[in-house]
Every structure is written in structure tokens, then in C-alpha cells.
Write a protein that holds these residues in place. Structure first.
Motif, short mmCIF file in Angstrom:
data_model
loop_
_atom_site.label_atom_id
_atom_site.label_comp_id
_atom_site.label_asym_id
_atom_site.label_seq_id
_atom_site.Cartn_x
_atom_site.Cartn_y
_atom_site.Cartn_z
N THR A 110 -11.90 8.35 -3.69
CA THR A 110 -10.71 9.01 -3.94
C THR A 110 -11.00 10.00 -4.79
N GLU A 132 -3.76 13.20 -4.76
CA GLU A 132 -5.07 12.63 -4.54
C GLU A 132 -5.20 12.45 -3.04
N SER A 133 -6.60 12.41 -2.68
CA SER A 133 -6.82 12.41 -1.50
C SER A 133 -8.28 11.66 -1.21
N THR A 134 -8.14 10.41 -0.24
CA THR A 134 -9.40 9.68 -0.14
C THR A 134 -10.10 10.06 1.04
N THR B 90 -8.63 9.79 5.00
CA THR B 90 -7.24 9.18 5.75
C THR B 90 -6.56 8.99 4.40
N THR B 118 -7.12 3.84 -5.77
CA THR B 118 -6.34 4.77 -5.25
C THR B 118 -4.93 3.97 -5.68
N THR B 119 -3.77 5.00 -5.58
CA THR B 119 -2.41 4.73 -5.83
C THR B 119 -1.90 4.47 -4.57
N ASP B 120 -2.55 4.58 -3.25
CA ASP B 120 -2.07 4.52 -2.03
C ASP B 120 -0.90 5.60 -1.65
N LEU B 121 -0.79 6.56 -2.56
CA LEU B 121 -0.12 7.65 -2.14
C LEU B 121 -0.66 8.93 -2.01
N ASN B 122 -1.52 8.79 -0.98
CA ASN B 122 -2.55 9.85 -0.96
C ASN B 122 -1.91 11.24 -0.06
N ASP B 123 -2.59 12.16 -0.35
CA ASP B 123 -1.98 13.56 -0.01
C ASP B 123 -3.11 13.79 1.25
N PRO B 124 -2.57 14.44 2.48
CA PRO B 124 -3.64 15.00 3.40
C PRO B 124 -4.62 16.07 2.65
N PHE B 125 -5.80 16.07 3.11
CA PHE B 125 -6.77 16.92 2.39
C PHE B 125 -6.32 18.16 2.26
N PHE B 128 -4.04 18.87 -0.46
CA PHE B 128 -4.68 19.02 -1.51
C PHE B 128 -5.17 20.11 -2.01
#
Lengths: 348, 237
Positions: A110, A132-134, B90, B118-125, B128
Motif C-alpha cells: 500500500t 493511499e493506493s494498493t 486495486t 491498508t485502511t480500506d479507503l484506497n484511491d485509484p492510482f 493518487f
């Protein structure tokens, strides 16, 4: 985008059992969730020199970035018992992250960049926005041999810089301790050596592989080969993105949930360089960042949108209620905003 | 899956309709609609390599970062930097993907969330990059694919995706993405792909255009990496 409201605290090692029991009763969670993360701290490797034009405000900043993944000590590292060094060697280990055998599973990273917390005198809790982005898969066409040299180059470059770094007052993003800054410098050195060791390992592996090809036996190293490809591809991706690693740390702890609030109790570990020969092959010896065995506590609420004022107000109230409720157990405070600043200082 | 991407710049409403008719005659399985976003970022010229920082005012070379977010990979995006490295991002956690009641190709393993990474609040790359990496990358172009259709042929061994390509709202052609199962081609010989796809193109009457079936690394094929590499070659206006 995460808008995170948080309060932090710390407790002495001796209070751990009591604190956990209290939180178990308070939250109703008999078995807290274990957390274990490994973080690579990275910094842009290029210098940003925007053109200053009169009348134009330049708001573009460079940021440190955290790359977070999970780790497993694979062992009996017990949080409840204090980590004490015996004969100068600790007994906490981490599997070598970029070790080929570890790479049978693709590692998930992440990437996280956080803003400096919101300023203001009347803040009830720390509020900051986190992006953040994973990354779940990486691939590169750069050959591992070439790549190895690249990684080394970055390392060497970094060495020159770390001297400079001592002078220029750069602020690391720091959510833990004031003394972390000093530690960070140490960590960096460790990181370098760590990398070098890895590189050495790589070389050994390549040699070994060549031997094996000669013997034309069942090629067990094949798996390791793709593995090392993966290893390189994440670092290569990071490098192409414009970042280089400067530091690393491990976090091990537990967390409780109370409504929307997450309560984390953890210890921070760093690489122990004094241990030259780890007990097990391919493991890295770790030591506590804070050798007094103090636990860090972080309570936070994540809000999906920073514009959702209602939720933010409600979350703040909930955190304050928790602060009041637990005040005899530990004192929750607002972390110093300046230590949470992740911007790279522009050198003039 | 081995893929190829074809852009027919001369496509007109007539030829597109005719092509769709022709494909429908093959009695394909229709897999619904799709669209995509393809963003092109260039390195920020004011980010200068350290060794040149004292002397240069702008970076000496241009680098490119591409992101591709096709709708059939929900909440995911593929990015290619400088023609060298690829990352697949993803936002979906595996256990949440299940809740939506459909299987998804890409997801984050549950333990990544549970162990606190991860916080599970991801942004699309792409978001970002646009928000926080402005010092390194600036967005140059946004290419959109709209009104796409997915045809599945040859018992699922061949998938043809078509989409209209728009750059800044102007129609720039018809994009055809062909994906074939690995056993339909010789994966050890990348140079044979061109003729394989040419055969498919003739068989299904796909109009001629710029076709790219290049791969990032001929020795190690990678579905997503190769796909975005082909997009970056084709959507190069």
C-alpha cells in the motif's frame, strides 16, 4: 482518500495486561485483532526546483511516501512479555522480505502519502488526510542483473546524501516518538547495509544458479528466479515512479474496535545491526525502537470524505468521549503536528 | 491470456455498424458493455535528477506514465512507467468483492486489511498520482473509451472488445482489443503473435488499422503488463 481523526498515547510495559483486560471489557472484544506491518519509508530521488514567477503561488510539494505491507515473524514473539536483549542479542526476527523464498506469494504494497494535520488552536483531535493506493502486482522488463546494479547505485547515491541529511533539517514523517529522528538516521544506515547484504545474497544466488544449470539437475531455483524477478519489479516500479527507500520499520501489536473507533496498541521495531549472525538463515534480527518496552497507543476514526462535516464532528465527539472514559487508564493526546509533516523541505 | 490492441482510425459509423453485424453473425456470447480511461502523465520538468540539480533548470529527458482503468476490471487500474515497469492497483478487498455477488479478477487479500496495512479507503492510482505526486508527474492527456461491447467467441477462448475512442471529446477511432487463450498461440515465440492475430483479424473481418501485439518482456509474458504496453503504443496521438 481517508480523513483520519486521531489521538495518541503510550503506556509502560507493566500496564499492558491491565490495559488489554480493560479494553477487552470495554469493547467486548475478547480476542483483539493482531496487527503486523512492515513499512518502507521512501523519498523522491529527484530535486524539485519549480520556477518562481511573481504573482503565482506554487503549491506543489514533494512528499515522503510510506510503502506498507504485512509481515509475519512466524514465531512466538509475544507482545505481553518484554523484549530484553540477552547477551546483546534479541530474539525477534523477521523473514527477509526480498528474499526469494518469501516471494512464492506476491507481496501486496500500500503506497500512502499523508497531508500535514489541520492546524488551529481549537483542535480537539488530530485531523489529517491520507491518500493511499494498493499495488497488487508488479512486472518489469528490466533484467535482474541490470536492476541489481541500479539498486546499488541508488544505495551509493543515498550514502552521499545521508551525510548532508544530518545538516539539513529534514523532517521525517513521524507518528511515533520525538526521538525517532535520531533513530531514523541509524535506520537509514541499517537499510543501506541491509540492501547491500541482499545484493550480496543475490549474487550468490546467481552463481549458485549457474552451477545448477551446469549440473542440469532438477531446477529448484527456478521458482526463486521468478521470485527475484518480482522482488526487483517492486523496487524498480518505485524507482521509476521517482522514489527511493530511506528507512524501514516493523510494527507489531493488537487492535480493538469500539464503534467506529480503532484502538491500536503496538511496538515499533527496527533492524538490529549488532546481531551479525542471526540464529536462522535468511532472517533479519530486529530490536525495539524504544528499548524501554513502552507501548504506543493510537486511537483513530477513518472518514471516507474530508468534506463530510457531520461525520467529522460526530467522530470528534466520539473520540473525546473515549478520551474521557479512558483517562484513568491512559491519557490520550493530540500528537505534535510538526512531527506528522510528511513534506520534503525544499533546499534553498 | 495473450492480447493485441488494434486502432482503426478511419472508422466511420457505417464501417463500425457493419463490423458489429459481422461479429454478431458468428453468434458470440455477449458479455455486456465496457468503457475505459487511459491517462497519460509526463514527468514534471522541474523535478531534476540530483546530479544535475545545480546546473539544470529543467529535467533533460521526458518520461511517461500511463494509467489504464478498464471498467471490466472493477476498481482497478494498470499503470506503466517509462516503458519499463508496470503496477496493477486495486481498491477491492477480497471479502468485500464477494459481497457484490460477482467474481472479480483482482482484489487485495483479506489479511492485508486485517493486519493493518491498508485502511480500506484506497484511491485509484491515477487520482493518487494527480493529487500527491504532482511534483513528479503532470497529466497531459485523457483518452476515453465509450460505448464498448464485449464479444466472447470460440467457447471463451477468444474475447473481442470494441470501444469508440475519444480524445478531448473528439472521435479518434475504433479500438479493438483481442484476447486469446494461451493455448491458441505459441507463447514461446513472441514474434509469431503478429501472424496469429492477423489470421484472427481476417477470420472475423476486423478492419485493418494499427495493430500492436508487442509485449513488455518476451521471456516473461504478463497479461496486464502487456495489455497496457500495447495501449501505450496504440493510443499515441
Amino acid at each position: 482518500m481517508v480523513h483520519q481523526l486521531s489521538l495518541v498515547s503510550s503506556i509502560a510495559h507493566g500496564s499492558y495486561v491491565q490495559t488489554v483486560s480493560t479494553l477487552q471489557a470495554f469493547t467486548g472484544m475478547l480476542s483483539p485483532q493482531p496487527i503486523a506491518t512492515y513499512t518502507l519509508l521512501t523519498k523522491p530521488h529527484e530535486v524539485f526546483k519549480p520556477k518562481f514567477e511573481p504573482g503565482k503561488v506554487n503549491q506543489i510539494e514533494q512528499y515522503y511516501m510510506k510503502c506498507i505491507t504485512t509481515w509475519s515473524d512466524g514465531s512466538e514473539f509475544d507482545l505481553a512479555s518484554a523484549v530484553i536483549k540477552e547477551n546483546g542479542s534479541s530474539n525477534v526476527f523477521s523473514g527477509r522480505l526480498f528474499h526469494a523464498e518469501d516471494e512464492s506469494v506476491q507481496r501486496i504494497w500500500t503506497l500512502q502519502i499523508s497531508d500535514i494535520p489541520i492546524a488551529g488552536k481549537n483542535q480537539a483531535c488530530s485531523a489529517q488526510t491520507i491518500y493511499e493506493s494498493t499495488l497488487i502486482h508488479t512486472h518489469t522488463n528490466v533484467k535482474s542483473e541490470e536492476n541489481k546494479i541500479d539498486a546499488m547505485d541508488v544505495d551509493l547515491e543515498h550514502k552521499d546524501k545521508s551525510d548532508v541529511k544530518g545538516d539539513t533539517k529534514e523532517k521525517e514523517e513521524d507518528k511515533k516518538e520525538e526521538d525517532k529522528k535520531e533513530e531514523d538516521k541509524k535506520e537509514e544506515d541499517k537499510k543501506e547495509e541491509d540492501k547491500k547484504e541482499e545484493d550480496k545474497k543475490e549474487e550468490e544466488k546467481v552463481e549458485k544458479k549457474n552451477d545448477e544449470v551446469k549440473h542440469s539437475e532438477v531446477n529448484l531455483e527456478d521458482g526463486a528466479e521468478t521470485g527475484s524477478g518480482h522482488k526487483d519489479s517492486f523496487l524498480q516500479f518505485l524507482e521509476d515512479l521517482g522514489y527511493e527507500t530511506i528507512s524501514q520499520y516493523w510494527i507489531k501489536g493488537i487492535r480493538f474496535f469500539h464503534g467506529d473507533i480503532v484502538i491500536e496498541i503496538f511496538k515499533v521495531l527496527v533492524r538490529d545491526d549488532e546481531v551479525t549472525e542471526p540464529k536462522e538463515e535468511g532472517k533479519i534480527a530486529l530490536k525495539l525502537l524504544d528499548e524501554s518496552n513502552t507501548f504506543q497507543i493510537r486511537t483513530y476514526i477513518n472518514i471516507a470524505k474530508s468534506t463530510d462535516i457531520d461525520l467529522i464532528n460526530q467522530g470528534t465527539k466520539e473520540l473525546l468521549r473515549l478520551q474521557e472514559f479512558l483517562k484513568n487508564l491512559f491519557k490520550l493526546e493530540i500528537p505534535d503536528r510538526m512531527f506528522m509533516d510528511s513534506r520534503v523541505q525544499v533546499r534553498k | 491470456m495473450v492480447s493485441a490492441v488494434l486502432l482503426i482510425q478511419k472508422a466511420t459509423p457505417e464501417t463500425i455498424t457493419q463490423f458489429h453485424d459481422q461479429l454478431s453473425n458468428e453468434l458470440p456470447t455477449l458479455r455486456g458493455k465496457w468503457n475505459f480511461n487511459f491517462k497519460i502523465f509526463r514527468n514534471n520538468p522541474y523535478s531534476i535528477p540530483q546530479e544535475l540539480a545545480e546546473t539544470a533548470t529543467v529535467a533533460p529527458e521526458s518520461k511517461w506514465l500511463y494509467t489504464l482503468s478498464p471498467s471490466y476490471l472493477s476498481d482497478s487500474s494498470i499503470s506503466l512507467i517509462n516503458g519499463k515497469s508496470v503496477g496493477v492497483f486495486t481498491n477491492l478487498i477480497k471479502e468485500e468483492a464477494g459481497e457484490h455477488g460477482h467474481s472479480v479478477e483482482l482484489s487485495i487479500p483479506n489479511s492485508h486489511l486485517h493486519k493493518g496495512a491498508t485502511t480500506d479507503l484506497n484511491d485509484p492510482f491515477d487520482f493518487f498520482v494527480a493529487q500527491k505526486l504532482q511534483s513528479l508527474w503532470t497529466q497531459r492527456q485523457l483518452i476515453r473509451g465509450d460505448g464498448g461491447r464485449i464479444y466472447e467467441l470460440e467457447n471463451g477462448n477468444l474475447t473481442i472488445r470494441t470501444s469508440n475512442v475519444f480524445l478531448h471529446g473528439n472521435f479518434r477511432g475504433l479500438l479493438v482489443q483481442i484476447e486469446i487463450n494461451q493455448n491458441l498461440c505459441n507463447v514461446d515465440d513472441v514474434s509469431s503473435f503478429a501472424s496469429t492475430f492477423e489470421t484472427i483479424r481476417n477470420k472475423y473481418g476486423i478492419p485493418a488499422g494499427d495493430l500492436s501485439c508487442e509485449v513488455l518482456d518476451p521471456k516473461r509474458l504478463d497479461t496486464y503488463a502487456d495489455l497496457i504496453y500495447q495501449y501505450s503504443k496504440i493510443l499515441n496521438f
